[in-house]
Design an enzyme around this catalytic site. Structure first.
Site, PDB file in Angstrom:
ATOM      1  N   GLN A 150       0.843  -1.201   0.000  1.00 36.69           N
ATOM      2  CA  GLN A 150       0.000   0.000   0.000  1.00 36.69           C
ATOM      3  C   GLN A 150       0.875   1.248   0.000  1.00 36.69           C
ATOM      4  O   GLN A 150       1.868   1.326   0.725  1.00 36.69           O
ATOM      5  CB  GLN A 150      -0.898  -0.007   1.237  1.00 36.69           C
ATOM      6  CG  GLN A 150      -1.680   1.273   1.460  1.00 36.69           C
ATOM      7  CD  GLN A 150      -0.955   2.255   2.379  1.00 36.69           C
ATOM      8  OE1 GLN A 150       0.004   1.914   3.045  1.00 36.69           O
ATOM      9  NE2 GLN A 150      -1.407   3.501   2.383  1.00 36.69           N
ATOM     10  N   TYR A 152       0.822   5.788  -0.219  1.00 38.50           N
ATOM     11  CA  TYR A 152       0.125   7.061  -0.192  1.00 38.50           C
ATOM     12  C   TYR A 152       0.607   7.924  -1.363  1.00 38.50           C
ATOM     13  O   TYR A 152       1.422   7.497  -2.177  1.00 38.50           O
ATOM     14  CB  TYR A 152       0.389   7.776   1.142  1.00 38.50           C
ATOM     15  CG  TYR A 152      -0.287   7.140   2.327  1.00 38.50           C
ATOM     16  CD1 TYR A 152      -1.644   7.324   2.557  1.00 38.50           C
ATOM     17  CD2 TYR A 152       0.437   6.356   3.233  1.00 38.50           C
ATOM     18  CE1 TYR A 152      -2.275   6.747   3.650  1.00 38.50           C
ATOM     19  CE2 TYR A 152      -0.182   5.776   4.330  1.00 38.50           C
ATOM     20  CZ  TYR A 152      -1.537   5.969   4.529  1.00 38.50           C
ATOM     21  OH  TYR A 152      -2.154   5.388   5.611  1.00 38.50           O
ATOM     22  N   THR A 180      -4.065   4.261  -1.332  1.00 39.98           N
ATOM     23  CA  THR A 180      -5.010   4.755  -0.340  1.00 39.98           C
ATOM     24  C   THR A 180      -5.469   6.150  -0.723  1.00 39.98           C
ATOM     25  O   THR A 180      -4.644   7.049  -0.921  1.00 39.98           O
ATOM     26  CB  THR A 180      -4.376   4.763   1.063  1.00 39.98           C
ATOM     27  OG1 THR A 180      -4.218   3.410   1.507  1.00 39.98           O
ATOM     28  CG2 THR A 180      -5.254   5.497   2.066  1.00 39.98           C
ATOM     29  N   HIS A 300     -10.853   4.051   6.867  1.00 38.58           N
ATOM     30  CA  HIS A 300      -9.556   4.154   7.539  1.00 38.58           C
ATOM     31  C   HIS A 300      -9.643   3.699   9.005  1.00 38.58           C
ATOM     32  O   HIS A 300      -8.903   4.175   9.862  1.00 38.58           O
ATOM     33  CB  HIS A 300      -9.000   5.578   7.446  1.00 38.58           C
ATOM     34  CG  HIS A 300      -7.509   5.629   7.250  1.00 38.58           C
ATOM     35  ND1 HIS A 300      -6.911   5.507   6.021  1.00 38.58           N
ATOM     36  CD2 HIS A 300      -6.486   5.775   8.128  1.00 38.58           C
ATOM     37  CE1 HIS A 300      -5.601   5.594   6.145  1.00 38.58           C
ATOM     38  NE2 HIS A 300      -5.320   5.745   7.428  1.00 38.58           N
TER      39      HIS A 300
END
Length: 408
Positions: A150, A152, A180, A300
């Site tokens: 994952q 950002y 994300t 989240h």
């Protein structure tokens, strides 16, 4: 089927060597939560357990999941069903995964690789976060068959760092790339701030005292060192100190991915890609139009703001839009195999837990994640068998009472 085989089919089983022994102390995930504060420093537990504000978002996630009721059908099966699934072309032992988490090594030093190894042993998906304490290469080596990654948004220099992370993930053999999208701004988590973790990792006298009376945690810290954003260290201009890397990460990372940026990452990544943080059917439709393979429904874990809708309440509407066009993933509030069954019944292909794995590793150390995976799989098998579903996919056929469902 003879009586012995029938009885064994409903007995709790586990792949971990000490599963039955630990089951007496931790019969559900909430028993890990009860004992975790006694076994790690207070600041470590608060960091892993907290959400935004006063934890109202977490409470809402749990309450909405608890409100989902299933009407069972009987006379269908006399054994607990198999729960193996295929996600994005890879077979897993269950539709249960470890969600990406930032800084789990604060809760237990070395947590990222411990969880990766447990997932590999159990053959369930493990999602390393770019702000985790292991590099993508280290995690891929520890969990080569089940590793996801994952990231950002790193928009500086036209996403130079973000696309290099994609390159590294591709080279490491990552199964699924996850972007994300639900962190457009940074928010305050009150309990972790009060515990001394609101900014940099600078233990004060109280925090040091907490470490000294938790010898197992302290030994793990001595073995693994202070928590750090390991995958990002090579971009930090030679900086090696934890707080220098934290400052660099916060300056380089920011905002949520825009749709044109998502399209660029879709083009750059050669493999399945998921968007994590989808909460509206129209956003799911936009993702499908860009060729996204996985729609990850998430708020989240209640760690952004308290006012967001519970994830389970938006799942059915998103599932009706997505249908079979993409794989539907779910998180935020999972505490049991029953919760996984609820998510499956409302349209998810798999459900992921984060916070409960931090409870498990805090309470039981290195054996915690494997114990919790086995517990979830046993609970899921029993839950599906109880409602008359002979596979995870059959859960969708169940009659469901869902009073808090949101209609769009």
């Amino acid at each position: 089927m003879d009586e012995d085989k029938l009885r064994q089919s409903f007995m709790p089983a586990g792949q971990t060597a000490n599963f039955q022994k630990h089951l007496r102390e931790f019969p559900t995930s909430l028993f890990f939560r009860k004992k975790a504060p006694r076994r790690v420093p207070r600041f470590a537990f608060e960091y892993g357990d907290t959400g935004a504000g006063d934890d109202v978002g977490i409470a809402h996630n749990w309450a909405s999941l608890d409100g989902v009721k299933i009407v069972p059908r009987y006379g269908v099966t006399a054994v607990s069903p198999p729960v193996g699934v295929e996600l994005f072309g890879t077979k897993y032992s269950a539709p249960v995964g470890i969600a990406p988490m930032g800084g789990p090594s604060i809760v237990w030093p070395g947590a990222d690789l411990i969880m990766a190894k447990a997932a590999q042993a159990a053959r369930v998906p493990y999602v390393l976060s770019v702000v985790g304490g292991a590099t993508v290469e280290e995690a891929a080596e520890a969990a080569p068959d089940v590793i996801w990654f994952q990231i950002y948004r790193f928009a500086r220099d036209d996403h130079r760092m973000g696309f290099d992370l994609v390159r590294r993930a591709q080279a490491a053999g990552i199964k699924v790339l996850t972007l994300t999208v639900d962190t457009p701004v940074r928010t305050v988590r009150s309990r972790e701030t009060y515990a001394g973790l609101g900014n940099e990792f600078r233990p004060n006298a109280r925090m040091i005292a907490e470490m000294l009376v938790r010898p197992r945690w302290l030994m793990a810290l001595l073995r693994n060192g202070y928590p750090r954003f390991a995958s990002m260290q090579q971009y930090a201009g030679g900086k090696t100190r934890t707080n220098d890397i934290i400052r660099f990460a916060r300056s380089a990372m920011g905002g949520a991915f825009l749709w044109d940026e998502i399209a660029r990452y879709r083009d750059a990544w050669k493999g399945p890609i998921a968007l994590k943080g989808i909460m509206h059917p129209e956003d799911a439709e936009k993702a499908l139009a860009l060729g996204i393979d996985g729609i990850w429904v998430s708020n989240h874990g209640g760690r952004q703001i308290e006012a967001l809708a519970p994830t389970i309440d938006v799942l059915p509407s998103i599932a009706s839009v997505v249908g079979n066009k993409a794989t539907i993933l779910f998180d935020s509030g999972i505490r049991s195999g029953q919760d996984v069954m609820r998510a499956l019944a409302l349209g998810a292909n798999a459900a992921f837990a984060g916070k409960s794995f931090l409870w498990a590793i805090a309470a039981l150390g290195e054996e915690g994640p494997g114990q919790l995976i086995d517990l979830y799989i046993n609970e899921l098998r029993a839950s599906l068998g109880q409602i008359g579903a002979q596979s995870p996919a059959e859960a969708r056929a169940a009659k469901v009472l869902h009073p808090t469902r949101i209609a769009f």
